[in-house]
Design an enzyme around this catalytic site. Structure first.
Site, mmCIF file in Angstrom:
data_model
loop_
_atom_site.group_PDB
_atom_site.id
_atom_site.type_symbol
_atom_site.label_atom_id
_atom_site.label_comp_id
_atom_site.label_asym_id
_atom_site.label_seq_id
_atom_site.Cartn_x
_atom_site.Cartn_y
_atom_site.Cartn_z
ATOM 1 N N LYS A 1 0.844 -1.208 0.000
ATOM 2 C CA LYS A 1 0.000 0.000 0.000
ATOM 3 C C LYS A 1 0.874 1.251 0.000
ATOM 4 O O LYS A 1 1.714 1.425 0.875
ATOM 5 C CB LYS A 1 -0.920 -0.013 1.233
ATOM 6 C CG LYS A 1 -1.698 1.295 1.453
ATOM 7 C CD LYS A 1 -2.673 1.211 2.638
ATOM 8 C CE LYS A 1 -3.274 2.560 2.990
ATOM 9 N NZ LYS A 1 -4.189 2.506 4.140
ATOM 10 N N ASP B 1 -2.960 10.103 3.690
ATOM 11 C CA ASP B 1 -4.354 9.658 3.830
ATOM 12 C C ASP B 1 -5.124 10.633 4.713
ATOM 13 O O ASP B 1 -5.058 10.560 5.939
ATOM 14 C CB ASP B 1 -4.374 8.244 4.437
ATOM 15 C CG ASP B 1 -5.806 7.720 4.600
ATOM 16 O OD1 ASP B 1 -6.735 8.337 4.043
ATOM 17 O OD2 ASP B 1 -5.981 6.676 5.277
ATOM 18 N N LYS C 1 -10.611 12.521 8.022
ATOM 19 C CA LYS C 1 -10.135 12.140 9.356
ATOM 20 C C LYS C 1 -10.164 13.381 10.246
ATOM 21 O O LYS C 1 -9.906 14.490 9.779
ATOM 22 C CB LYS C 1 -8.692 11.630 9.286
ATOM 23 C CG LYS C 1 -8.541 10.229 8.747
ATOM 24 C CD LYS C 1 -7.076 9.796 8.789
ATOM 25 C CE LYS C 1 -6.854 8.460 8.110
ATOM 26 N NZ LYS C 1 -7.511 7.328 8.785
ATOM 27 N N ASP D 1 1.426 6.466 5.484
ATOM 28 C CA ASP D 1 0.447 5.473 5.030
ATOM 29 C C ASP D 1 0.929 4.747 3.760
ATOM 30 O O ASP D 1 0.174 4.000 3.145
ATOM 31 C CB ASP D 1 -0.910 6.160 4.795
ATOM 32 C CG ASP D 1 -2.074 5.206 4.976
ATOM 33 O OD1 ASP D 1 -1.876 4.155 5.626
ATOM 34 O OD2 ASP D 1 -3.158 5.486 4.458
ATOM 35 N N ASP E 1 -12.367 6.515 3.661
ATOM 36 C CA ASP E 1 -11.160 6.343 4.479
ATOM 37 C C ASP E 1 -10.679 4.888 4.473
ATOM 38 O O ASP E 1 -9.591 4.597 4.948
ATOM 39 C CB ASP E 1 -11.446 6.824 5.910
ATOM 40 C CG ASP E 1 -10.168 7.100 6.687
ATOM 41 O OD1 ASP E 1 -9.094 7.139 6.057
ATOM 42 O OD2 ASP E 1 -10.256 7.268 7.915
ATOM 43 N N GLU F 1 -9.548 3.361 2.032
ATOM 44 C CA GLU F 1 -9.029 3.459 0.661
ATOM 45 C C GLU F 1 -7.954 2.425 0.370
ATOM 46 O O GLU F 1 -7.762 2.034 -0.779
ATOM 47 C CB GLU F 1 -8.500 4.873 0.398
ATOM 48 C CG GLU F 1 -7.064 5.172 0.878
ATOM 49 C CD GLU F 1 -6.861 5.040 2.383
ATOM 50 O OE1 GLU F 1 -7.850 5.126 3.135
ATOM 51 O OE2 GLU F 1 -5.710 4.827 2.804
ATOM 52 N N ARG G 1 -7.657 -0.757 1.033
ATOM 53 C CA ARG G 1 -8.140 -2.028 0.460
ATOM 54 C C ARG G 1 -8.591 -1.849 -0.985
ATOM 55 O O ARG G 1 -8.528 -2.778 -1.783
ATOM 56 C CB ARG G 1 -9.259 -2.602 1.349
ATOM 57 C CG ARG G 1 -10.478 -1.741 1.473
ATOM 58 C CD ARG G 1 -11.356 -2.151 2.643
ATOM 59 N NE ARG G 1 -10.819 -1.681 3.919
ATOM 60 C CZ ARG G 1 -11.405 -1.890 5.097
ATOM 61 N NH1 ARG G 1 -12.523 -2.579 5.196
ATOM 62 N NH2 ARG G 1 -10.868 -1.417 6.190
HETATM 63 N N1 BES Z 1 -4.469 4.475 6.883
HETATM 64 C C1 BES Z 1 -5.555 4.080 7.697
HETATM 65 C C2 BES Z 1 -5.160 3.078 8.776
HETATM 66 C C3 BES Z 1 -4.198 3.564 9.817
HETATM 67 C C4 BES Z 1 -4.665 3.954 11.055
HETATM 68 C C5 BES Z 1 -2.842 3.552 9.592
HETATM 69 C C6 BES Z 1 -3.794 4.348 12.025
HETATM 70 C C7 BES Z 1 -1.949 3.965 10.571
HETATM 71 C C8 BES Z 1 -2.420 4.368 11.796
HETATM 72 C C9 BES Z 1 -6.656 3.449 6.851
HETATM 73 O O1 BES Z 1 -6.739 3.892 5.545
HETATM 74 C C10 BES Z 1 -7.950 3.769 7.522
HETATM 75 O O2 BES Z 1 -8.262 4.914 7.617
HETATM 76 N N2 BES Z 1 -8.642 2.741 7.993
HETATM 77 C C11 BES Z 1 -9.873 2.914 8.658
HETATM 78 C C12 BES Z 1 -10.858 1.907 8.066
HETATM 79 C C13 BES Z 1 -12.280 2.193 8.405
HETATM 80 C C14 BES Z 1 -12.759 3.468 7.782
HETATM 81 C C15 BES Z 1 -13.107 1.017 7.898
HETATM 82 C C16 BES Z 1 -9.668 2.642 10.138
HETATM 83 O O3 BES Z 1 -8.849 1.780 10.483
HETATM 84 O O4 BES Z 1 -10.263 3.339 10.938
HETATM 85 ZN ZN ZN Z 2 -4.923 4.575 4.690
HETATM 86 ZN ZN ZN Z 3 -7.898 5.648 5.270
#
Ligand code: BES
Ligand code: ZN
Ligand code: ZN
Length: 474
Positions: A236, A241, A248, A259, A318, A320, A322
């Site tokens: 990834k 992000d 966020k 990210d 968010d 994104e 996947r």
């Molecule tokens: N990049 C984030 C995950 C992340 C969180 C990386 C904290 C490093 C530190 C990812 O894209 C994300 O935002 N995931 C969400 C998914 C949710 C919206 C289903 C999450 O984990 O909250």
């Molecule tokens: Zn992300």
């Molecule tokens: Zn995200």
């Protein structure tokens, strides 16, 4: 004056000689029962500085030895420039879990070089003093050299992660990779613009729509032996992000410059494979995008059609990672890979499950998970096995698409993310997924870890590829 670092084992002597005439800085390792593991005592003695480092009372793993290498290097940060370093090593050898000379030296020096890392491109910080070790016995140089190659690859991943988002965009990232692999056997291909659309990279194209930075799909190929089964590494690469339209909130959003940690781990592993002459057939697929929201951005409720005909409903912009990894997984299969390892800073949920020491490892070949855990323990890139319960698929139910990118359950977010990815893996393909959102920074800033990114995943992916190669030869 002693210029010797001696390891006595089976009548072997290792000697490090100084490059310049200088005062000695001597490292001793103390075994006394009162000495805590990693505790440092500095004792100036005339022109010499003696550093005592505790090794505790237990046997020493390779990671412990890397840690001691890191502590040793850090404790000499104020030593004279180009000082001669001597170390009394025999205690470490006596206590090593696996007292194999090459591995012990290599691990110690790996920690040493990793601890030398500084990210100071934009800082007027004083540079670390230079301590150079020279091996007198030619046969030992290779262990030191192997350590340097390993550390350089990890430090490449650290560099990429530490770069802020205005410096490392998908475009500059792709250029950087061309530069890194210029003089190696790795070929670099960049797919972008209309080609992304015409070649059905729907996830990558969609996520990048809200940013003025164009998306890039970087494909690194190392084909040293076409007779070997092709392994794909997918990482990834979200250079920032923001969450997109599901923006966020919170003060730590700056963390999201990292990210792209999965793609950095893959780039580092490719560098290590290239530099260590591994006869592999590996393709690395790095989707690079920025997840922002302007008037062109993708929206919650949008539908994305993937090349395998699957329609995904965007429940949350968010989630994104996947969406772009799905393109990567499909492309890996199109290129003929039979084993695919993806790695990503995918979910906050993995940190809630495991804390910060170990990333989560998932697979459709469950019986291999403990083997990956073992490779993690050996390399210092810790992973812990996680399940991919097909029973949770109903959490990804979509009203108007085949699958939603957002789970309807507040629980098990790292598992439902893995389950989403699994929808893009055909039967008969071996797939491993590593969620490293919680390990992109070090779990503790000790030993060979320094402020900034950890460089997680480089050594683990390298060993996973080597282990796959060894297995396919049986
Ligand atoms: N990049 C984030 C995950 C992340 C969180 C990386 C904290 C490093 C530190 C990812 O894209 C994300 O935002 N995931 C969400 C998914 C949710 C919206 C289903 C999450 O984990 O909250
Ligand atoms: Zn992300
Ligand atoms: Zn995200």
């Amino acid at each position: 004056m002693s210029f010797m670092m001696q390891v006595r084992r089976r009548n072997m002597h290792i000697t490090i000689v100084p490059i310049h005439e200088a005062n000695d800085d001597i490292i001793f390792f103390e075994e006394k029962s009162c000495t805590e593991f990693g505790k440092v005592q500095l004792i100036p003695k005339g022109e010499e500085l003696i550093v005592y480092i505790g090794i505790g009372q237990d046997s020493l793993t390779l990671e412990n030895i890397r840690f001691l290498g890191g502590i040793s290097r850090k404790s000499l940060a104020n030593a004279k420039e180009d000082a001669a370093v001597s170390a009394e090593f025999s205690l470490i050898m006596n206590r090593a879990e696996n007292p194999e000379l090459g591995q012990v030296i290599s691990s110690f020096m790996e920690g040493w070089y990793l601890a030398e890392y500084q990210f100071s491109s934009y800082k007027r910080a004083p540079k670390l003093n230079q301590l150079t070790m020279r091996w007198e016995e030619e046969s030992l140089r290779e262990y030191d050299q192997a350590a340097r190659i390993r550390a350089n690859a990890v430090n490449l991943a650290r560099d990429l992660c530490n770069e802020p988002a205005n410096k490392l965009t998908p475009t500059t990232y792709a250029e950087r990779l061309k530069q890194v692999f210029r003089e190696t056997d790795v070929t670099v291909q960049v797919i972008d613009g209309d080609e992304l659309v015409s070649n059905e990279f729907a996830g990558i194209h969609t996520v990048a729509k809200g940013s003025s930075e164009p998306a890039k799909l970087v494909v690194l190929t190392l084909d040293r032996d076409a007779s070997k089964e092709k392994i794909a590494l997918v990482g990834k690469g979200v250079t920032f992000d923001s969450g997109g339209t599901n923006v966020k909130t919170g003060k730590d959003i700056g963390e999201m410059k990292m990210d792209m940690g999965g793609s950095a781990a893959v780039a580092g592993a490719m560098k290590l494979l290239a530099d260590s002459d591994t006869a592999a057939n590996v393709v690395a697929i790095l989707p690079l995008v920025e997840n922002l929201a302007d008037g062109n951005a993708f929206l919650p409720s949008d539908i994305i059609r993937y090349r395998n005909g699957l329609h995904v409903e965007v429940g949350n912009t968010d989630a994104e990672g996947r969406l772009i990894l799905a393109d990567g997984l499909l492309y890996a299969q199109l290129l003929g890979a039979k084993t695919i390892v993806d790695i990503a800073t995918l979910t906050g949920s993995i940190g809630s499950a495991l804390g910060l020491k170990a990333a989560g490892v998932f697979s459709n070949a469950e019986s291999d998970l403990w083997h990956y855990k073992q490779l993690g323990d050996q390399t210092g890139d810790y992973v812990w096995p996680m399940p991919v319960y097909d029973d949770y698929l109903h959490y990804l139910k979509s009203d108007c698409g085949d699958v939603n990118n957002m789970s309807s359950s507040p629980y098990g977010g790292a598992i439902t993310a893995a389950l989403f990815l699994k929808q893009f893996v055909e039967k008969g393909i071996k797939w491993v997924h590593i969620d490293m959102a919680n390990t992109v920074r070090p779990w503790r800033e000790q030993g060979y870890y320094v402020p900034g990114a950890s460089g997680f995943g480089v050594r683990l992916l390298f060993e996973m590829v080597r282990s796959e190669l060894a297995q396919s030869q049986i």
